[in-house]
Design an enzyme around this catalytic site. Structure first.
Site, PDB file in Angstrom:
ATOM      1  N   CYS A  70      26.610  41.851 -41.361  1.00 23.93           N
ATOM      2  CA  CYS A  70      27.287  40.986 -42.343  1.00 23.93           C
ATOM      3  C   CYS A  70      27.625  39.614 -41.746  1.00 23.93           C
ATOM      4  O   CYS A  70      28.298  39.525 -40.717  1.00 23.93           O
ATOM      5  CB  CYS A  70      28.569  41.696 -42.782  1.00 23.93           C
ATOM      6  SG  CYS A  70      29.686  40.629 -43.716  1.00 23.93           S
ATOM      7  N   TYR A  81      22.952  33.973 -51.126  1.00 20.14           N
ATOM      8  CA  TYR A  81      23.244  35.138 -51.986  1.00 20.14           C
ATOM      9  C   TYR A  81      22.989  34.805 -53.454  1.00 20.14           C
ATOM     10  O   TYR A  81      22.513  35.639 -54.230  1.00 20.14           O
ATOM     11  CB  TYR A  81      24.701  35.600 -51.791  1.00 20.14           C
ATOM     12  CG  TYR A  81      24.892  36.398 -50.516  1.00 20.14           C
ATOM     13  CD1 TYR A  81      24.804  37.783 -50.524  1.00 20.14           C
ATOM     14  CD2 TYR A  81      25.120  35.761 -49.303  1.00 20.14           C
ATOM     15  CE1 TYR A  81      24.953  38.518 -49.359  1.00 20.14           C
ATOM     16  CE2 TYR A  81      25.274  36.486 -48.129  1.00 20.14           C
ATOM     17  CZ  TYR A  81      25.188  37.863 -48.163  1.00 20.14           C
ATOM     18  OH  TYR A  81      25.324  38.586 -47.006  1.00 20.14           O
TER      19      TYR A  81
END
Ligand SMILES: N[C@@H](CCC(=O)N[C@@H](CS)C(=O)NCC(=O)O)C(=O)O
Length: 325
Positions: A49, A192
């Site tokens: 992440c 994203y």
């Protein structure tokens, strides 16, 4: 409320990230509810992440990894409960199951979801990493990386091995904030927005904004070593965690393919420069990164095939020393 990033798409088909929930602050003041103390806090991360990687980068470069312990979950999302379909971060059952990932040493939790449930009986948000955990009060202090890194920068300086390093120095704060803003929207969250768009329009808007921001970085980095001048700042760490994933993942998985990072000479050399900053390379686990993205989003990559390349070596020489630092 969305329980996972893959559900955060609005009716227009655009990806819209929901805000983090736990927003307490650790303070250097001994009277505060969460005082900075050696051994009291634990950071739960995933090496995959980028947001959690900001925090682990700070632990390493501020020399806080002996004062604040940390654990990484497994790279690929799995079912977090037998009674529903939620997919999320889980801990391995043993130290050997996946190198880099470890069982939860504090609570014996099976998933990050379990930690949120321990901290709050009515939590209804996403079960995200990073999680900054208070061992004493057995709760989540904060789950927002942009705030966790600020605490690590300033509040633990009585304990940090590298207290003198200030990544948010007062004279640069306004410039760092302004830079973070366009880099977050264009690049950090921008990739994203490209990857999770469900309609052509929002994808095109996001991909254009992304490449405008990358071009802007390329230009700035033609004049100075780092994004806010000739010293490393918070804005560089925040930018780096996205850039290091760019050619290996975002280019393919999130359709950020107008140009590769390595086609931008300044950005590519800059990424190597930060990768080689003492402590940073240990925070980059490309196996976890690739296994996570390609394996955890079946709506984007249904068969979970992990592309073979490009396997870039960021430890090779760079040209950034030409700028005085
Ligand atoms: N605002 C958060 C974002 C953290 C975040 O989105 N983490 C992702 C991993 S990259 C996550 O845990 N997602 C879980 C999910 O979407 O279910 C931060 O910066 O700390």
């Amino acid at each position: 409320m969305a329980h996972s990033a893959v559900d955060e798409t609005s009716d227009s088909g655009a990806f819209t990230r929901t805000a983090s929930t736990f927003r307490n602050f650790i303070s250097r003041s001994p009277e505060s509810q969460f005082p900075a103390e050696v051994g009291r806090y634990h950071l739960y991360i995933s090496y995959a992440c980028p947001w959690a990687s900001r925090c682990i980068a700070y632990l390493k470069i501020k020399g806080l990894d002996k004062a604040i312990s940390f654990t990484s979950v497994k790279s690929k999302w799995e079912r977090t409960k037998e009674t529903d379909e939620h997919m999320g971060w889980v801990f391995p059952a043993s130290e050997t199951e996946e190198p880099g990932a470890e069982p939860d040493p504090l609570n014996g939790a099976k998933s990050i979801r379990e930690l949120y449930d321990l901290a709050s009986t009515n939590y209804s948000g996403k079960y995200t990493v990073p999680v900054l955990w208070d061992k004493k009060l057995k709760t989540v202090v904060n789950n927002e990386s942009s705030e966790i890194i600020r605490m690590f920068n300033s509040e633990f300086n009585d304990i940090a091995d590298n207290a003198a390093l200030d990544l948010y120095p007062p004279p640069l704060q306004a410039q760092i904030d302004e830079t973070n803003e366009w880099i977050y929207h264009g690049i950090n969250n921008g990739v994203y927005k490209c990857g999770f768009a469900r309609k052509q329009g929002p994808y095109e808007e996001a991909v254009n904004q992304l490449y405008e921001a990358l071009e802007k970085c390329e230009e700035v980095l033609g004049k100075q070593r780092y994004i806010c001048g000739n010293t490393l700042t918070e804005a560089d760490i925040r930018l780096f965690v996205t850039l290091i994933r760019f050619d290996e993942v975002y280019n393919v998985h999130f359709k950020c393919n107008k140009k590769l990072l390595r086609e931008y000479p300044n950005l590519f050399n800059y990424t190597k420069d930060i990768f080689q900053f003492p402590g940073i390379s240990s925070t980059v686990n490309m196996q976890h990164i690739k296994r996570h993205y390609y394996g955890s989003h079946p709506t984007i990559n249904p068969f979970g095939i992990i592309p073979a390349g490009p396997d870039i070596d960021y430890s090779t020489p760079h040209d950034r020393e030409k700028f005085s630092s």
